[in-house]
Design a protein around this motif. Structure first.
Motif, short mmCIF file in Angstrom:
data_model
loop_
_atom_site.label_atom_id
_atom_site.label_comp_id
_atom_site.label_asym_id
_atom_site.label_seq_id
_atom_site.Cartn_x
_atom_site.Cartn_y
_atom_site.Cartn_z
N CYS A 46 0.82 -1.22 0.00
CA CYS A 46 0.00 0.00 0.00
C CYS A 46 0.85 1.26 0.00
O CYS A 46 0.34 2.35 -0.20
N THR A 47 2.15 1.10 0.30
CA THR A 47 3.00 2.26 0.58
C THR A 47 3.08 3.27 -0.56
O THR A 47 2.92 4.47 -0.32
N THR A 78 -0.31 -2.13 9.22
CA THR A 78 0.30 -1.30 10.28
C THR A 78 -0.65 -0.85 11.37
O THR A 78 -0.21 -0.46 12.44
N CYS A 91 -4.46 0.25 4.52
CA CYS A 91 -3.25 -0.49 4.91
C CYS A 91 -3.73 -1.62 5.79
O CYS A 91 -4.45 -1.40 6.75
N TYR A 106 -2.28 1.86 10.92
CA TYR A 106 -2.38 3.27 10.53
C TYR A 106 -1.63 4.26 11.40
O TYR A 106 -1.19 5.29 10.91
#
Lengths: 159, 764
Positions: A104-105, A139, A136, A141
């Motif tokens: 997603c980065t 992580t 994401c 978020y």
């Protein structure tokens, strides 16, 4: 099969190509130009993984036709930094651990670039509102939110 | 602590590539001459295949082949590491809506997709069973009429004889003491039943694989978490020796267990076999959802307590909807059976679990592996018992939790954690003793998972002529940060700077054997293998130094990347050069972890889940907001604390998704929400208002420096914690997930005996 000619600037370079009318911008970038940093996931404009900038506005490349990019400026994650140094947004993502699997980065990084262009000093609530269209799954978020706020500060510091 | 070594939060070594778009995933790789496969999926949930007409599709532009089950003659046409029941392409019958029936192979993805519309499949419908109850009813159609044996002893714990053919794919039982006697003696018996929905992991990179045959070798690049397990399935399909199947997993765009074991690799491989060309099969999200999901469960619990709150007996009955094929379902069920009752002193226990075949998408591993289902049942039952007993739920847990070293399952490893201390962290962070405000509720829950899977890992460390180091491991980087943590371990052991270490992962032809990347095992078990490989390399360096200098080996010592003796000091590069002559050669160390010594006792470690939440519930709408999330990462030793925090928050967030939003829904024979619009996962605005992430380091694990695994723990008990918090906010105990606004609103309305079929505003 019929094709359409498009004349674009991709990451600052002029690119002229014949593309199939149904080709998406993501396919054009990834398959024709080899710019595989742009990722495709949901294909329904809800996950944001494929976010690129067109004339500085964020769009989902998975559902944007390559033909519609004619005479426009496209910026992908590969074109964000202008040297070997990481762009401040990219550095902020690395240093805030805002990355896990990384799929997603690129979308988050490009969405951050769009946000900070519009609003160089967003609040946490404004970041969350703007980023709600980027998913994401790794992580949770919070590190991404920290990275965006940190990037804003870094960019303000460079002005 | 030395910067960059084990114990410090170094930045991810793959971070730069991931923020610049340079990182390569399977989907980014192209092989020259590659064709593209498009999967034709069943439009029936259960049917005989009468015929498949491929002629029209074959005549379409660019189409090279249309592969169906009929074309697999001469191959072993199925896969499955526990039960080899899964046809690569439907053979004579389809067992779920969305099952692969044919694969159209063409020059471009467009041409393959266009021609797929022209494959005509003629079906003869069979009766359909969607729920386990339907599948177990008298006269239900049998999904599998023969038994299949995979022949692999290492999955024995997930294998059982279910007797006469039924739709029970797997049954697991765990029992000790006398449950009936325990319940008879009990002052209070608390009975509850919960429903846990089907989940989808949504790893953002959908399943994909490229396969090609080259000089008798099958080469596959895929999104597999466990390339060695995929290799074994492919070798069986094509009757190839293991050295002739090469499976590589580059960086993976999310796994969470959903990419464990074999998925699309056989499809790509049979297409390459049929066409003689490299073939890519890349699914979209809908195709991925129709490949694997997580088990839904109905779990019935009875627990008996004495008047002081001590557990006297617990009984669990678990029913899993495991879908059309077993995949890893039997192991997930077995894990649920071992994880549902919690790390408590239970003198009498009986758990029965059944995984049932139904005409739904096959279920398999997903982060937590049976623990989320089991904890939701077991922990909410305990909280309800606390209400009935009039004992504080934290105190009820303290009374019953096992202490460090104590066994909660006979013949298993004693508890390698201080659970009471961990619980106290959660309750104190949450301010549990303070009276919550109206509409607020606090909940907490705990779990202990028999994690680490089977202890079998190997690693190789190569010290090269310039002093740089290669670490080779078959463990896959899927976001958890193994590339970074393993590099830190090697840098620490060898005494070299982190930037001198490269970690190369997951290539069955070049990296040494790794059983799996899952069960939170990498840092602990692969980490141990890397540590041992470093030790082996260093002892070789010392032998060489003794030989070169003519001293005794006892006189040689290595520290901080320098091999020193009575009258010499060599850097690694100098010593390699001295030994081989010139700037060439390398020293290789190998590390092996197997079930022996410290790792004889299973599980390798207990993975602790200790979490709590405070929620706010809007009584008018039922909307649940998470005000505070507390996680405790009891990981023994954090090799990289920031990565540990990332795992805990990521796991907890997936758990919150499952607690509040996520469920795959069958309405009739097909899924109604196989996409990420209708299957809602957490977004940035759903973030808890406050997050307290605590790492606890007591160096009580078997891994390097006392480490033990994390990554699933903070997901496992979270649904129970949320349910308890919602119950305390509303006064109503939820018995099912997800706790969407609609569900909670309905619970409140039902409890207050208000009509729930209207949402008109009461104007009184």
């Amino acid at each position: 099969m019929s094709t359409v000619t498009i004349d674009t600037f991709v990451n600052g370079q002029r690119v002229t190509r014949q593309v199939a009318p149904r080709m998406t911008l993501a396919e054009f970038l990834r398959d024709d130009l080899g710019l595989t940093g742009t990722k495709v996931s949901c294909e329904m404009q809800v996950c944001g993984a494929c976010t690129v900038l067109i004339d500085d506005m964020p769009v989902s490349a998975c559902t944007y036709l390559a033909a519609d990019a004619d005479s426009r400026r496209i910026t992908t994650v590969e074109g964000l930094a202008h040297s070997d140094e990481l762009h401040p947004i990219q550095a902020a993502f690395v240093e805030n651990f805002a990355i896990q699997c990384g799929f997603c980065t690129p979308g988050f990084v490009m969405m951050t670039a769009a946000l900070l262009r519009e609003n160089p000093a967003p609040t946490a609530e404004e970041v969350a509102e703007y980023m709600d269209g980027n998913i994401c799954r790794c992580t949770g978020y919070k590190p991404i939110l920290s990275a965006v706020l940190d990037a804003a500060e870094r960019l303000r510091g460079t002005e | 602590m030395i910067p960059q070594r084990a114990g410090s939060s170094v930045y991810r070594v793959d971070g730069k590539d991931k923020v610049t778009g340079a990182a390569r995933y399977a989907i980014d790789i192209k092989v020259p001459g590659m064709l593209h496969g498009h999967v034709v999926r069943s439009t029936r949930a259960h049917a005989k295949i009468v015929s498949i007409d491929v002629e029209e599709a074959l005549s379409r532009p660019g189409v090279a082949a249309v592969v169906t089950g009929n074309d697999l003659t001469g191959l072993f046409p199925r896969f499955g590491h526990i039960i080899a029941d899964h046809p690569i392409l439907a053979l004579d019958r389809v067992r779920y809506y969305g099952e692969p029936v044919a694969l159209v192979v063409a020059r471009t993805p467009y041409e393959a997709a266009d021609a797929a519309d022209d494959v005509r499949v003629h079906y003869e419908d069979l009766p359909v069973v969607i729920t386990p109850e339907e599948a177990l009813a008298d006269g239900a159609p049998l999904l599998h009429e023969t038994s299949y044996d995979s022949g692999d002893r290492s999955f024995a714990e997930a294998r059982s004889e279910v007797g006469a053919r039924t739709n029970v794919a797997h049954m697991a039982v765990l029992e000790w003491g006398d449950v009936e006697a325990g319940l008879r003696e009990a002052a209070v018996v608390v009975e509850s039943t919960v429903q846990f929905p089907m989940h989808y992991a949504y790893a953002m990179e959908p399943y994909n694989a490229i396969a090609s045959f080259d000089n008798g070798m099958l080469e596959v690049i895929s999104t597999a978490q466990h390339p060695f397990q995929v290799r074994d399935d492919l070798a069986r399909i094509f009757s190839l020796p293991l050295n002739s199947v090469r499976v590589r997993s580059p960086l993976i765009g999310g796994g969470y267990g959903s990419k464990s074991y074999t998925k699309v690799e056989p499809l790509a491989a049979v297409a390459a076999w049929a066409t003689g060309r490299p073939v890519r099969v890349a699914l979209d999200v809908e195709g991925s959802i129709h490949t694997t999901r997580a088990d839904s469960a109905t779990i019935h619990v009875r627990s008996g307590f004495d008047a002081d709150g001590r557990i006297l007996a617990r009984e669990f009955d678990i029913l899993f909807n495991t879908g059309a094929y077993a995949d890893n379902g039997p192991l997930v069920l077995t894990k649920c059976v071992h994880r549902c009752f919690g790390p408590y002193r239970i003198p009498n226990l009986r758990v029965r679990g059944r995984a049932v075949y139904t005409n739904t998408v096959p279920s398999s591993s997903y982060r937590g592996f049976g623990a989320p289902q089991g904890s939701f049942a077991g922990e909410t039952n305990l909280d309800r018992a606390a209400d009935i007993l009039g004992i504080d739920p934290a105190q009820l847990r303290r009374i019953n939790l096992v202490r460090p070293g104590e066994k909660h399952i006979p013949k298993r490893r004693g508890m390698d954690a201080d659970l009471v201390a961990d619980l106290d962290i959660v309750t104190s962070k949450l301010g549990w003793r303070n009276k919550p405000t109206a509409g607020r509720g606090i909940g907490f829950a705990c779990s202990a998972s028999d994690a680490g899977a089977f202890p079998l890992s190997t690693a190789t460390v190569r010290i090269l002529a310039d002093g740089s180091v290669l670490v080779l491991t078959g463990s896959t980087e899927m976001g958890q940060g193994s590339k970074t943590a393993l590099a830190q371990i090697a840098a620490t052991e060898l005494g070299v700077p982190l930037e001198k270490v490269q970690v190369v992962q997951s290539d069955t032809a070049t990296t040494p054997y790794e059983r799996t990347t899952g069960a939170s095992r990498t840092t602990t078990l692969t980490g141990l293998a890397v540590q041992r490989a470093c030790c082996d390399a260093l002892s070789k360096m010392e032998e060489i130094a003794a030989d070169v200098s003519g001293c005794r080996i006892e006189e040689v010592k290595t520290a901080e990347g320098v091999v020193a003796g009575p009258d010499f000091e060599y850097r690694f590069d100098q010593l390699v050069a001295e030994w081989f002559g010139g700037r060439q050669g390398e020293i290789v160390g190998h590390g092996v972890v197997r079930r022996a010594g410290d790792l004889e006792e299973l599980p390798p470690f207990w993975e602790i889940g200790m979490v709590g939440v405070e929620v706010a519930v809007d009584e008018e709408t039922g909307l649940v907001n998470v005000e505070h999330l507390v996680t405790v990462g009891d990981v023994g030793y954090a090799i990289n604390p920031s990565l540990v925090e990332g795992q805990d928050l990521g796991a907890a967030t997936q758990g919150l998704g499952g607690a509040l939003f996520e469920q795959l829904i069958y309405d009739g024979p097909q899924l109604v929400n196989p996409n990420v619009v209708d299957y809602r996962v957490p977004r940035m605005k759903d973030m808890p208002r406050r997050i307290s992430s605590v790492i606890v380091e007591r160096q009580d694990g078997v891994g390097p420096y006392g480490a033990k695994g994390g990554g699933e723990g903070s997901l496992n008990p979270i649904a129970a914690a949320v349910a308890a918090a919602v119950a305390r906010a509303t006064g109503v105990w939820p018995d099912r997930l997800p706790l969407t606004a609609e569900t909670v609103w309905g619970l409140i309305r039902a409890d207050r005996q208000l009509p729930s079929d209207t949402n008109e505003v009461d104007d009184a």
